[in-house]
Scaffold this active site. Sequence first.
Site, PDB file in Angstrom:
ATOM      1  N   TYR A 143    -110.340  95.468 -26.062  1.00  0.00           N
ATOM      2  CA  TYR A 143    -110.273  96.147 -24.574  1.00  0.00           C
ATOM      3  C   TYR A 143    -111.497  95.953 -23.368  1.00  0.00           C
ATOM      4  O   TYR A 143    -111.313  96.123 -22.378  1.00  0.00           O
ATOM      5  CB  TYR A 143    -110.099  97.649 -24.751  1.00  0.00           C
ATOM      6  CG  TYR A 143    -108.773  97.989 -25.229  1.00  0.00           C
ATOM      7  CD1 TYR A 143    -108.142  97.567 -26.352  1.00  0.00           C
ATOM      8  CD2 TYR A 143    -108.143  99.108 -24.355  1.00  0.00           C
ATOM      9  CE1 TYR A 143    -106.692  98.205 -26.552  1.00  0.00           C
ATOM     10  CE2 TYR A 143    -106.959  99.602 -24.790  1.00  0.00           C
ATOM     11  CZ  TYR A 143    -106.370  99.110 -25.882  1.00  0.00           C
ATOM     12  OH  TYR A 143    -104.868  99.453 -25.992  1.00  0.00           O
ATOM     13  N   LYS A 194    -108.687  92.046 -39.718  1.00  0.00           N
ATOM     14  CA  LYS A 194    -108.006  90.732 -39.909  1.00  0.00           C
ATOM     15  C   LYS A 194    -108.729  89.934 -40.284  1.00  0.00           C
ATOM     16  O   LYS A 194    -109.380  88.892 -39.686  1.00  0.00           O
ATOM     17  CB  LYS A 194    -107.236  90.437 -38.577  1.00  0.00           C
ATOM     18  CG  LYS A 194    -106.118  89.405 -38.533  1.00  0.00           C
ATOM     19  CD  LYS A 194    -104.844  89.747 -39.529  1.00  0.00           C
ATOM     20  CE  LYS A 194    -104.000  88.458 -39.622  1.00  0.00           C
ATOM     21  NZ  LYS A 194    -102.879  88.419 -40.461  1.00  0.00           N
ATOM     22  N   ASP A 226    -101.993  93.789 -40.836  1.00  0.00           N
ATOM     23  CA  ASP A 226    -100.408  93.535 -40.855  1.00  0.00           C
ATOM     24  C   ASP A 226     -99.854  94.172 -41.998  1.00  0.00           C
ATOM     25  O   ASP A 226     -98.789  95.000 -42.024  1.00  0.00           O
ATOM     26  CB  ASP A 226    -100.050  92.095 -40.876  1.00  0.00           C
ATOM     27  CG  ASP A 226    -100.975  91.087 -41.785  1.00  0.00           C
ATOM     28  OD1 ASP A 226    -101.879  91.852 -42.309  1.00  0.00           O
ATOM     29  OD2 ASP A 226    -100.527  89.889 -41.959  1.00  0.00           O
ATOM     30  N   ASP A 250    -104.920 101.431 -31.495  1.00  0.00           N
ATOM     31  CA  ASP A 250    -103.830 101.622 -30.507  1.00  0.00           C
ATOM     32  C   ASP A 250    -102.560 101.669 -31.205  1.00  0.00           C
ATOM     33  O   ASP A 250    -101.483 102.544 -31.101  1.00  0.00           O
ATOM     34  CB  ASP A 250    -104.100 100.930 -29.505  1.00  0.00           C
ATOM     35  CG  ASP A 250    -103.037 101.121 -28.253  1.00  0.00           C
ATOM     36  OD1 ASP A 250    -102.879 102.350 -27.992  1.00  0.00           O
ATOM     37  OD2 ASP A 250    -102.392 100.305 -27.476  1.00  0.00           O
ATOM     38  N   ASP A 254     -99.487 104.716 -32.650  1.00  0.00           N
ATOM     39  CA  ASP A 254     -98.191 104.737 -32.031  1.00  0.00           C
ATOM     40  C   ASP A 254     -97.255 104.699 -33.504  1.00  0.00           C
ATOM     41  O   ASP A 254     -96.331 105.422 -33.577  1.00  0.00           O
ATOM     42  CB  ASP A 254     -97.935 103.955 -30.968  1.00  0.00           C
ATOM     43  CG  ASP A 254     -97.980 104.383 -29.689  1.00  0.00           C
ATOM     44  OD1 ASP A 254     -98.995 105.232 -29.556  1.00  0.00           O
ATOM     45  OD2 ASP A 254     -97.392 104.037 -28.716  1.00  0.00           O
TER      46      ASP A 254
END
Length: 356
Positions: A143, A194, A226, A250, A254
């Site tokens: 970000y 990752k 993942d 983020d 959700d």
Amino acid sequence: MSGAATIALLPGDGIGPEITDEARRCLEVGMARAGRAVRFTEALIGGRAIDVTGSALPPATVEVVDGAAAVLLGAVGGPKWDAPDAKVRPEQGLLGLRKAMGVWANLRPVAPLPELADATPLKAERLAGVDLVCIRELTGGLYFGEPKGRTALDGGGVRAVDTLVYTDVEIRRVVTLAFRIAEGRRRKVTSIDKANVLESSRLWRQIATEVGRDFPGVTLEHQLVDSAAMRLITAPASFDVIVTENMFGDILTDEAAVLAGSLGLLPSASLGDGPRGLYEPIHGSAPDIAGQGIANPIGTILSAAMLARHSLDADDVARRIEAAVARTIADGYRTADLGGATSTAAMGAAVRERMA
Ligand code: IPM
Ligand code: MG
């Protein structure tokens, strides 16, 4: 009574004003019962701030925030300010505020209420025992990394770049917080990265392992983002504390909201070095339903509870709000996102009635 604590109230765009209004009133009721006064000072952020001042985070808002004990925020953004070539975007206000406040850890708890099992697409047995908190790093990563932006290419094409950058210091402080929080819970930290592809993730994993040595009573596991995304749906009860990079957090939160039954239910607290925090629901401004009085205020009301706990040293008030929310749901109140017809105002009022 000592002076009233000042809360900066930043309603923002879309459903922001409706939901923050209910949350503000719940916090007022709770603090009044505890014999403590709070004062709210409203300021502009996001799209409305752009319309009025040309900036998504005007200096006057930063001033209000600087003088406040905490910030209660609704949401920012909307189609009006969404043009791909827009010079200023509402989201810059939120990201700028997080950076300006130095709130590097975003706590997003997910503890589904059994009465809402029907509101989720998951089988009830998958949801049994789910009680996790995701700690999302908030002021670094993809970000904020530089360079970012666009450059025109010689042949007439265009190149866009974002950068995922972390320092050891940034990783260490957020992972340490995750371990501290795990000590007060089920003593398990899942660090999500990752590391099979990204250098920043390999540093993340290395630092997390180092920090873990200082917390022998807490189990540390590493998982690739993942497969963690899949496990959040297949075995969500196996998580206790999750700690992860800004953008992974983020996306995963959700996804985690599906476990609770609606994005409208999840609160968040953004914390830095001191007691001052930023509190906001994890959902967006929902422009499609703005102004209709049907948005779910629970995520914001629970954010106000977190505000009481972390910034006002009022754990009793936080627990009172949380218990009232659970009873409101148990008593059958449902906003449209949960398949019901309870209005935003009626939901807020029902919670306040149950705080008595
Ligand atoms: C969130 C939101 C924000 C984010 C947006 C509005 C910038 O999605 O708080 O999760 O990506 O952090
Ligand atoms: Mg988000």
